[in-house]
Design a protein around this motif. Structure first.
Motif, PDB file in Angstrom:
ATOM      1  N   THR A  52    -132.625 -55.810 -14.751  1.00  0.00           N
ATOM      2  CA  THR A  52    -133.035 -56.931 -14.130  1.00  0.00           C
ATOM      3  C   THR A  52    -133.059 -58.330 -14.827  1.00  0.00           C
ATOM      4  N   ARG A  53    -132.919 -58.023 -16.482  1.00  0.00           N
ATOM      5  CA  ARG A  53    -132.730 -59.473 -17.009  1.00  0.00           C
ATOM      6  C   ARG A  53    -131.469 -59.854 -16.781  1.00  0.00           C
ATOM      7  N   GLU A  54    -130.307 -59.056 -16.695  1.00  0.00           N
ATOM      8  CA  GLU A  54    -128.908 -59.333 -16.685  1.00  0.00           C
ATOM      9  C   GLU A  54    -128.877 -59.989 -15.145  1.00  0.00           C
ATOM     10  N   LEU A  55    -129.202 -59.509 -14.240  1.00  0.00           N
ATOM     11  CA  LEU A  55    -129.279 -59.986 -12.895  1.00  0.00           C
ATOM     12  C   LEU A  55    -129.760 -61.421 -12.906  1.00  0.00           C
ATOM     13  N   ARG A  56    -130.947 -61.540 -13.429  1.00  0.00           N
ATOM     14  CA  ARG A  56    -131.544 -62.850 -13.396  1.00  0.00           C
ATOM     15  C   ARG A  56    -130.883 -64.050 -14.212  1.00  0.00           C
ATOM     16  N   SER A  57    -130.221 -63.525 -15.324  1.00  0.00           N
ATOM     17  CA  SER A  57    -129.353 -64.616 -16.001  1.00  0.00           C
ATOM     18  C   SER A  57    -128.152 -64.834 -15.429  1.00  0.00           C
ATOM     19  N   GLU A  58    -127.644 -64.521 -14.338  1.00  0.00           N
ATOM     20  CA  GLU A  58    -126.308 -64.614 -13.633  1.00  0.00           C
ATOM     21  C   GLU A  58    -126.586 -65.172 -12.227  1.00  0.00           C
ATOM     22  N   SER A  59    -127.963 -64.835 -11.505  1.00  0.00           N
ATOM     23  CA  SER A  59    -128.088 -65.239 -10.318  1.00  0.00           C
ATOM     24  C   SER A  59    -129.560 -65.615  -9.875  1.00  0.00           C
ATOM     25  N   ALA A  60    -129.750 -66.084  -8.885  1.00  0.00           N
ATOM     26  CA  ALA A  60    -130.968 -66.279  -8.183  1.00  0.00           C
ATOM     27  C   ALA A  60    -131.399 -65.056  -7.243  1.00  0.00           C
ATOM     28  N   VAL A  61    -130.572 -64.067  -7.161  1.00  0.00           N
ATOM     29  CA  VAL A  61    -130.910 -63.128  -6.189  1.00  0.00           C
ATOM     30  C   VAL A  61    -132.273 -62.540  -6.284  1.00  0.00           C
ATOM     31  N   GLY A  62    -132.972 -62.363  -5.257  1.00  0.00           N
ATOM     32  CA  GLY A  62    -134.160 -61.532  -5.083  1.00  0.00           C
ATOM     33  C   GLY A  62    -134.368 -60.364  -5.810  1.00  0.00           C
ATOM     34  N   ILE A  63    -135.105 -59.923  -6.325  1.00  0.00           N
ATOM     35  CA  ILE A  63    -135.371 -58.604  -7.281  1.00  0.00           C
ATOM     36  C   ILE A  63    -136.700 -58.086  -6.880  1.00  0.00           C
ATOM     37  N   ILE A  64    -136.570 -56.926  -6.486  1.00  0.00           N
ATOM     38  CA  ILE A  64    -137.888 -55.931  -6.383  1.00  0.00           C
ATOM     39  C   ILE A  64    -137.608 -54.754  -6.943  1.00  0.00           C
ATOM     40  N   LEU A  65    -138.479 -54.608  -7.968  1.00  0.00           N
ATOM     41  CA  LEU A  65    -138.264 -53.313  -8.887  1.00  0.00           C
ATOM     42  C   LEU A  65    -139.312 -52.156  -8.180  1.00  0.00           C
ATOM     43  N   VAL A  66    -138.513 -50.897  -8.010  1.00  0.00           N
ATOM     44  CA  VAL A  66    -139.231 -49.900  -7.463  1.00  0.00           C
ATOM     45  C   VAL A  66    -138.972 -48.678  -8.404  1.00  0.00           C
ATOM     46  N   THR A  67    -140.190 -48.221  -8.832  1.00  0.00           N
ATOM     47  CA  THR A  67    -140.251 -47.084  -9.899  1.00  0.00           C
ATOM     48  C   THR A  67    -141.379 -46.276  -9.962  1.00  0.00           C
ATOM     49  N   GLY A  68    -141.379 -45.072 -10.419  1.00  0.00           N
ATOM     50  CA  GLY A  68    -142.390 -44.269 -10.601  1.00  0.00           C
ATOM     51  C   GLY A  68    -143.412 -44.568 -11.592  1.00  0.00           C
ATOM     52  N   ARG A  69    -143.106 -45.406 -12.694  1.00  0.00           N
ATOM     53  CA  ARG A  69    -143.978 -45.878 -13.607  1.00  0.00           C
ATOM     54  C   ARG A  69    -145.270 -46.545 -12.983  1.00  0.00           C
ATOM     55  N   SER A  70    -146.442 -46.350 -13.367  1.00  0.00           N
ATOM     56  CA  SER A  70    -147.606 -46.939 -12.864  1.00  0.00           C
ATOM     57  C   SER A  70    -148.259 -47.684 -14.182  1.00  0.00           C
ATOM     58  N   ASP A  71    -147.958 -47.693 -15.286  1.00  0.00           N
ATOM     59  CA  ASP A  71    -148.228 -48.473 -16.473  1.00  0.00           C
ATOM     60  C   ASP A  71    -148.092 -49.985 -15.929  1.00  0.00           C
ATOM     61  N   SER A  72    -149.207 -50.638 -16.025  1.00  0.00           N
ATOM     62  CA  SER A  72    -149.259 -52.274 -15.770  1.00  0.00           C
ATOM     63  C   SER A  72    -148.334 -52.853 -16.764  1.00  0.00           C
ATOM     64  N   ASP A  81    -145.526 -51.868 -17.732  1.00  0.00           N
ATOM     65  CA  ASP A  81    -144.077 -52.130 -17.315  1.00  0.00           C
ATOM     66  C   ASP A  81    -143.997 -53.182 -16.300  1.00  0.00           C
ATOM     67  N   LYS A  82    -145.122 -53.194 -15.401  1.00  0.00           N
ATOM     68  CA  LYS A  82    -144.958 -54.346 -14.321  1.00  0.00           C
ATOM     69  C   LYS A  82    -145.145 -55.615 -14.908  1.00  0.00           C
ATOM     70  N   ILE A  83    -145.634 -55.798 -15.984  1.00  0.00           N
ATOM     71  CA  ILE A  83    -145.513 -57.182 -16.755  1.00  0.00           C
ATOM     72  C   ILE A  83    -144.145 -57.438 -17.620  1.00  0.00           C
ATOM     73  N   VAL A  84    -143.692 -56.210 -18.129  1.00  0.00           N
ATOM     74  CA  VAL A  84    -142.423 -56.444 -18.497  1.00  0.00           C
ATOM     75  C   VAL A  84    -141.231 -56.930 -17.320  1.00  0.00           C
ATOM     76  N   GLY A  85    -141.257 -55.964 -16.315  1.00  0.00           N
ATOM     77  CA  GLY A  85    -140.475 -56.545 -15.169  1.00  0.00           C
ATOM     78  C   GLY A  85    -140.580 -57.962 -14.723  1.00  0.00           C
ATOM     79  N   LEU A  86    -141.738 -58.443 -14.602  1.00  0.00           N
ATOM     80  CA  LEU A  86    -141.862 -59.811 -14.313  1.00  0.00           C
ATOM     81  C   LEU A  86    -141.379 -60.788 -15.570  1.00  0.00           C
ATOM     82  N   GLU A  87    -141.409 -60.360 -16.723  1.00  0.00           N
ATOM     83  CA  GLU A  87    -141.105 -60.991 -17.845  1.00  0.00           C
ATOM     84  C   GLU A  87    -139.375 -61.222 -17.681  1.00  0.00           C
ATOM     85  N   MET A  88    -138.654 -60.035 -17.506  1.00  0.00           N
ATOM     86  CA  MET A  88    -137.379 -59.800 -17.273  1.00  0.00           C
ATOM     87  C   MET A  88    -136.884 -60.824 -15.918  1.00  0.00           C
ATOM     88  N   GLY A  89    -137.711 -61.155 -15.023  1.00  0.00           N
ATOM     89  CA  GLY A  89    -137.385 -62.017 -14.042  1.00  0.00           C
ATOM     90  C   GLY A  89    -137.558 -61.363 -12.636  1.00  0.00           C
TER      91      GLY A  89
END
Length: 239
Positions: A68-88, A90-98
């Motif tokens: 996610t961080r790599e994608l965001r550093s290179e483009s403005a493509v929309g990113i939706i993370l899909v995961t089995g992790r339910s820990d909040s 991880d959600k915050i880290v995902g947003l941090e990454m872009g």
């Protein structure tokens, strides 16, 4: 609003989930490419441009959050993370990454479709030519210019790229300058971003905006933390 024909890249190592996502979004009218790992993702993106990436966090070869961080550093493509992790966390880290949004498995496909439609619509608005935007839609503050129509942020002729979430939060601050805004109110002013948004969602976005707008010689401090209450946009705004 469906923006049928938009190009979606599904990055998912589970073959059943991959086929379900690919088939579902193809039936909804999108162009869908499905890959299984980070290497295949890079190869696909080198061959063509995509409007949105559905990215599984738990890939066999690489961490989806780092991708996610790599994608965001290179483009403005929309990113939706899909995961089995339910820990909040991880959600915050995902947003941090872009990431723009975050959903957890098992995914309700109709909900995921709505999230995809909403994100693609916001991206399409940001990509509209400036000559299609209404005039008189710019805000000025502390040397910055924010165009609410084409979603451009610039200072001294230099454009600053914002994700959809960052733009929406900055616009909310600029509409209510020099007022203390509680995190809950800011959440209501920003489009729904994750399964269960909380106060930390706003904290993450504020840190990202600070990194882009306050880190540098001569750049003013804009986002003031009001302990126990929320944040204040510490400058005047004119239009």
């Amino acid at each position: 609003m469906a923006l049928t024909g938009s190009r979606i890249l599904v990055v998912e190592d589970d073959s059943v989930t991959q086929m379900r996502h690919q088939g579902y979004f193809q039936q909804a009218g999108y162009q869908v490419t499905a890959v299984s790992n980070g290497a295949q993702m890079r190869a696909a993106m080198a061959e063509q441009e995509f409007d949105l990436v559905l990215l599984d966090v738990n890939l066999p070869d690489e961490d989806g959050l780092q991708l996610t961080r790599e994608l965001r550093s290179e483009s403005a493509v929309g990113i939706i993370l899909v995961t089995g992790r339910s820990d909040s966390v991880d959600k915050i880290v995902g947003l941090e990454m872009g990431a723009d949004d975050y959903v957890t498995k098992p995914v309700e496909m109709r909900e995921l479709l709505v999230r995809v439609k909403n994100l693609l619509w916001r991206i399409s608005l940001a990509q509209r030519p400036a000559n299609e935007m209404p005039m008189g839609n710019e805000l000025y503050f502390a040397g910055w210019t924010l165009n609410l129509g084409n979603r451009h942020l610039c200072r001294e002729g230099v454009d600053v790229r914002l994700t959809t979430a960052e733009f929406e939060l900055l616009a909310a601050f600029a509409r209510y300058p020099q007022q203390v805004l509680a995190r809950e109110r800011l959440l209501n002013l920003v489009s729904h971003r994750v399964d269960a948004p909380d106060d930390r969602t706003i904290d993450v976005l504020v840190r990202r905006l600070r990194g882009k707008m306050e880190k540098g010689e001569g750049l003013p401090k804009l986002f003031v933390t009001v302990h126990g209450e929320g944040y204040l946009f510490g400058t005047t705004v004119t239009s």
